[in-house]
Design an enzyme around this catalytic site. Structure first.
Site, PDB file in Angstrom:
ATOM      1  N   LYS A  75     -53.890 -33.125  68.084  1.00 32.90           N
ATOM      2  CA  LYS A  75     -54.005 -34.433  67.418  1.00 32.90           C
ATOM      3  C   LYS A  75     -55.266 -35.140  67.905  1.00 32.90           C
ATOM      4  CE  LYS A  75     -51.023 -38.547  66.797  1.00 32.90           C
ATOM      5  NZ  LYS A  75     -49.735 -39.132  67.190  1.00 32.90           N
ATOM      6  N   SER A  83     -47.110 -40.873  63.409  1.00 33.74           N
ATOM      7  CA  SER A  83     -48.539 -40.777  63.236  1.00 33.74           C
ATOM      8  C   SER A  83     -49.110 -39.351  63.354  1.00 33.74           C
ATOM      9  CB  SER A  83     -49.266 -41.668  64.230  1.00 33.74           C
ATOM     10  OG  SER A  83     -48.927 -41.317  65.528  1.00 33.74           O
ATOM     11  N   SER A 137     -43.571 -40.742  66.518  1.00 31.89           N
ATOM     12  CA  SER A 137     -44.711 -40.091  65.886  1.00 31.89           C
ATOM     13  C   SER A 137     -44.791 -38.579  65.981  1.00 31.89           C
ATOM     14  CB  SER A 137     -46.010 -40.683  66.435  1.00 31.89           C
ATOM     15  OG  SER A 137     -46.104 -42.039  66.034  1.00 31.89           O
TER      16      SER A 137
END
Lengths: 493, 485, 100
Positions: free
Chosen positions: B79, B154, B178
């Protein structure tokens, strides 16, 4: 209307750790810009703080020395504001649970002990430096200092005059130096002071409007700034005016305080406990360890020197003001025990020498121009009558230049004092012969001639003659009205 | 054999048996990426050349290593809020669009040391603030199961990449759900470890007291193996736990007999999509057949969790994001004075959601409001923690849905921030309390969209929740299903 | 907590925007005022709970703060740190003129 001054002082002391408070960067002063930096102290994304144990130890030392309560649990907090020298946009400090609270420092005011209470001592990180004068269209930021550990020491508003303020600061500074946690250099910024000043009608207890003074960059500035501010406030109030709570800057050139440009926005620091750091736990064992390792503090040492060595308080004060000087003094006494005489030499000639050679700027002097054992040996020689006090000054200077012992110097320069009566008599006789007129004047009643004759004797013997003995013998010779034969210089009976 | 479709344990075994090379595997993954990326937009930065170099090195190590680590030669998607040295790290923000970090975060350092291969940096909601990856400053990632829908957020980019076989395993972060919610939306496994289990050093901070790094994987065994590789004490992170790391894969025995599972009644109230509830209840019944004991419990303060989160997390974020001021890195706007420079740089660099949360957090900490908001929320947080402490006296794990709905359409929830916030309701408590929680697939809805089930465990008891997850997984074949992409 | 939560005003939004150093356009202000007011009304439900005697949450981990030894462990590397700087001069970070 008589007014009373109410002053509280806030001191920021830079700590003498090797590394910064939250990262492993060096705290060494004077490096190239941004040399002592890393992602942590420059607020890069993703970084996290790790607390330096020595900083906590130093805070505990300071707290114990000032009789504070040491918090068994304390927290670090974020103080949020934007400024280029504050890389994270917040300063890690302490807010609700500081490490030390409710202490005091005793100061001597006109021979009376006065207690100045401390509200708190807490740990925090220093900001970097903004440099404004290198360019007109931009400012430059050096973050070497960002993250250097500080102790903030806050006094209660117990101080009642500029003099007391100076006294408090000097006492606090000496203490921090003795604790070896801060070098107390106001000019270099390792010891900073802001003052909160207000006045109130004598006899009342309510606090008046408080003004914060900043930019006090020396002890003199603190004292003068406070004095100016007191006068300004009293004048304003006496004229029927009102004071506003504000921050004022001391202008050392114009010697006045000026209001800071009105800030468009007040500071709202939005303190909250720093979630990246856990509560700091301090156990009894650690506190006891630190307490046991505390050095004898200046106040206590002064009292001990006075009682142990019977030296005057004035000297004791001067000798204990700096730890290195106090250590020096006590080590001379190993070689020769004449505390009063040695104290005189230290506070007089040695201090002067240190100042001339700018050695007094160091935090802790180790390479003394005159070693303690040599100074002591010299005083011993004076006490033994081997050298006159006057000539000792020459010996002292010579020791400072060469590092040799006094014995070596005396031998080398042939400064050994003449004490045997025969040599002295011989010397005196020669002088008396050479100055018959003056002798006659003296015997006629002019007492002042005595001094002149003594001077001549000193001159003739290059100062080497033992003054007491010379005085004795000269007096005897003059009062006995001895006639000196013209040729032999021998006493005629 | 489609190498990119392999799991970590499958690929690892075959690599060690030299059935193919790390370079083969990496090339297969990049082929898959080039086939799918145009539609999916999971990656912000691809690292193909570096990855192939790393693959070559991995192959050398595979030859000589007598005891190769499980991640040696494995392509992993990271990420884009993990700092990677030399690889652009944007946090999906214009502010950091060109930022190249001078250091690696601890987790990436660990993975590099064990020979994992970084395929690139995946998309996310800007500064990890969001539940759909739509708040990225660059583009919205699509859900491989239905490209008109969000992958969740997210960690949406990581979830989508994983589900589409654009990597073998992925890394995400979880502050309010997330990792877990996008895992549920994309039909993969996502674990948020106990707070402090994995180092946060080098992760761009959002809410410091809740952020955690976690694995996103194709099945539970992979998840256990990843956790073994990344968990552990980090002296650079003062909030990291100094506890030994168990061999999590050893707890995957399939035996969950007599484990006590609590089902909190407050989680099955109105607002939940009917087929989500049904799938989770069916899964619970399956676990009963596996031997667990089910009981109903109560977590009375559930309803307040979202409110607590949106005060405390935004407060911490408002402070954490103050460093993005344009002075030392990142976007700087040229303006007439210092204050203007701050204000414009940040206004231009941050998207609307980030600004919204900074405003909210700043407000909650500001003079006059601190007690009423921040302090109050922290007290309620304690109450929520007490709820779980109480519940765990009589059960070993808690099962709830991961999200109240399946993946929603792109643009569906962006008009009303509060509506988006409320979709975090099931995941948030684990962040507030620091408890470990895993999401794994437990079915599909009528539109063919994945449904996730969440298992919450006691502090540092990932072994138990992994064991339960594994037992359930092995009784089904949800994990074998792939999107028709 | 504040009883009868007052509606968030535009002035408050401006104050907070300044504290957060965010330049807002008039449209931003309007929109944010509405949205934030909405959110604040929602989080106001915490008001329903009696939290007297409840300690605020401090940490998920019940341990004391770890401390490190006082040692210099950092290799200075100003170049690496300045590499991302928008403006620099002679290893200083260059920023807009600060007027004190």
């Amino acid at each position: 209307m008589k007014y009373e001054t109410v002053v509280g002082l806030e001191v920021h002391a830079q700590l003498l750790t090797q590394s910064k408070i939250f990262c492993g960067c060096s705290t060494k002063f004077g490096q190239a810009p941004n040399h002592n930096t890393c992602p942590i102290c420059t607020g890069f994304p993703g970084v996290l703080p790790v607390l330096n144990k020595k900083v906590v130890e130093f805070a505990i030392r300071a707290g114990l020395a000032t009789h504070c309560e040491i918090a068994r649990w304390s927290r670090l907090a974020r103080k949020n504001y934007f400024y280029p020298d504050l890389p994270k946009g917040y300063q890690i400090s302490q807010y609700e649970l500081p490490i030390c609270t409710n202490g005091y420092i005793d100061i001597a005011v006109n021979m009376v002990v006065k207690r100045i209470r401390l509200t708190r001592i807490h740990m925090e990180e220093d900001a970097g430096k903004n440099i404004h004068d290198l360019r007109s269209d931009a400012s430059l930021v050096d973050l070497n200092r960002a993250g250097v550990p500080l102790l903030e020491i806050v006094s209660e508003p117990d101080i009642r005059s500029a003099e007391e303020a100076g006294n408090y600061l000097r006492t606090l500074r000496a203490m921090l130096q003795y604790l070896e946690i801060c070098d107390g250099n106001m000019e270099e910024g390792s010891f900073r002071c802001d003052a909160n000043v207000s006045v109130r009608p004598e006899g009342t207890t309510a606090l008046g409007t408080k003004v914060e003074l900043k930019n006090l960059n020396s002890f003199k500035a603190v004292e003068k700034g406070i004095e100016f501010e007191i006068r300004r406030q009293i004048e304003a109030l006496s004229d029927g005016g009102r004071l506003i709570q504000e921050t004022r800057l001391w202008d050392p050139d114009r010697e006045e305080t000026r209001s800071m440009r009105t800030k468009e926005f007040a500071h709202d620091y939005r303190y909250f406990p720093d979630p990246d750091l856990l509560p700091v736990a301090i156990d009894e064992e650690w506190i006891d360890e630190i307490r046991a390792s505390l050095p004898e503090l200046p106040g206590a040492r002064k009292v001990r020197l006075i009682s142990q060595y019977d030296i005057p308080s004035y000297h004791a004060e001067l000798l204990t003001n700096r730890k290195d000087v106090a250590d020096y003094f006590e080590s001379t006494l190993i070689t020769h025990r004449n505390p009063t005489a040695i104290a005189n030499w230290i506070t007089g000639d040695l201090f002067r020498l240190l100042k001339d050679r700018k050695l007094d700027e160091k935090l802790y002097i180790t390479d003394w121009p005159v070693q303690p054992d040599n100074l002591a040996a010299m005083v011993a020689l004076i006490d033994q009558g081997k050298i006159s006090g006057k000539l000792a000054k020459t010996v002292f200077e010579a020791m400072a230049d060469s590092g040799s012992s006094p014995q070596e110097i005396i031998a080398e320069k042939g400064l050994e004092q003449v004490s045997d009566p025969e040599s002295i008599e011989k010397a005196i006789d020669q002088v008396l012969i050479a100055h018959r007129k003056q002798v006659a004047d003296y015997q006629a009643g002019n007492q002042k001639i005595f001094g002149f004759l003594v001077g001549q004797i000193m001159k003739a013997t290059q100062g080497k003659v033992n003054p007491q003995k010379a005085n004795e013998i000269l007096k005897r010779k003059l009062t006995e009205g001895n006639k000196i034969s013209a040729t032999s210089g021998r006493k005629l009976d | 054999m489609n190498l990119a479709a392999l799991t970590l344990h499958e690929a690892g075994e075959k690599l060690r048996k030299r059935e193919f090379s790390a370079q083969d595997l990496t090339e297969a993954v990049f082929r898959r990426i080039s086939e799918t990326e145009e539609k999916l937009h999971s990656y912000i930065t691809l690292s193909r050349d570096a990855a192939l170099k790393e693959a070559k090195q991995a192959d050398e190590r595979l030859k000589s290593d007598t005891n190769p680590r499980s991640l040696l030669g494995i392509p992993i998607a990271v990420k884009d809020n993990f700092l990677t040295r030399g690889i652009r790290t944007t946090c999906a923000s214009k502010f950091l669009e060109n930022f190249i970090p001078p250091y690696d975060c601890t987790t990436v350092k660990k993975l590099r040391a064990s020979g994992a291969i970084i395929t690139g940096k995946t998309n996310l909601d800007e500064f990890a603030m969001g539940s759909s990856a739509e708040n990225s400053a660059f583009f919205a990632t699509r859900n491989p199961w239905d490209t008109d829908r969000v992958p969740g957020g997210s960690s949406g980019g990581s979830a989508a990449a994983l589900a589409a076989d654009q990597c073998i395993v992925a890394l995400g972060t979880d502050t309010g759900g997330s990792i877990r919610q996008p895992a549920a939306f994309c039909g993969v496994v996502g674990l948020k470890p106990t707070y402090g289990r994995v180092s946060r050093y080098g992760i761009i901070a959002f809410a410091s007291s809740m952020d955690q790094v976690g694995p996103m994987t194709k099945d539970v065994r992979d998840c256990a193996l990843m956790l073994e590789a990344i968990a552990g004490y980090d002296p650079a992170d003062s909030t990291s736990a100094n506890r030994p790391v168990p061999q999590y894969s050893a707890s995957l025995t399939g035996d969950v007999k007599d484990l006590r599972i609590g089902i909190p009644k407050e989680y099955f109230v109105s607002g939940i999509q009917p087929d989500v509830e049904q799938a989770v209840r069916t899964a619970i019944r399956q676990l009963e057949r596996n031997g667990v004991a089910i009981k109903e419990i109560s977590l009375p303060h559930t309803d307040y969790a979202v409110a607590v989160y949106y005060i405390v997390a935004t407060a911490e974020a408002s402070s954490n994001l103050a460093r993005y001021d344009g002075m030392r890195y990142g976007h700087r706007a040229y303006a007439k004075d210092l204050t203007e420079t701050y204000m414009l740089s940040r206004a231009e660099g941050f998207g609307p959601e980030v600004k919204r949360r900074i405003m909210l957090g700043t407000y909650a900490l500001s003079a006059g409001y601190y007690d009423a908001y921040y302090l109050k929320a922290q007290r309620v947080r304690t109450l929520i923690k007490k709820d779980f402490d109480e519940a765990f006296k009589s059960c070993d794990a808690i099962i709830v849905p991961t999200a109240p709905t399946t993946a929603f359409k792109i643009g569906e929830k962006t008009q009303d921030p509060l509506r988006m916030y409320l979709s975090d309701i099931y995941t948030i408590s684990a962040n507030l309390t620091g408890l470990p929680a895993i999401s794994l697939p437990c079915g599909f809805d009528s539109e063919g969209l994945p449904i996730g089930m969440q298992i919450i465990g006691k502090h540092f008891d990932e072994s138990t929740i992994l064991a339960i997850a594994y037992a359930y997984e092995q009784s089904t074949d949800w994990h074998k299903r792939k999107p028709n992409f | 907590m504040l009883q009868n939560l007052m509606k968030l005003t535009r002035e408050e939004v401006q104050r907070v925007a300044m504290l957060a150093r965010l330049r807002l356009t008039p449209e931003d202000e309007k929109r944010l005022t509405e949205q934030l007011d909405n959110i604040l009304q929602y989080v106001g439900k915490l008001n329903q709970l009696d939290t007297s005697g409840i300690e605020p949450f401090t940490h998920a981990l019940d341990i004391a703060n770890p401390m490190r030894e006082d040692a210099i462990t950092n290799e200075p590397n100003a170049d690496a740190l300045l590499a991302n700087a928008p403006d620099q001069e002679n290893h200083f970070f260059q920023v807009p003129k600060i007027i004190e």
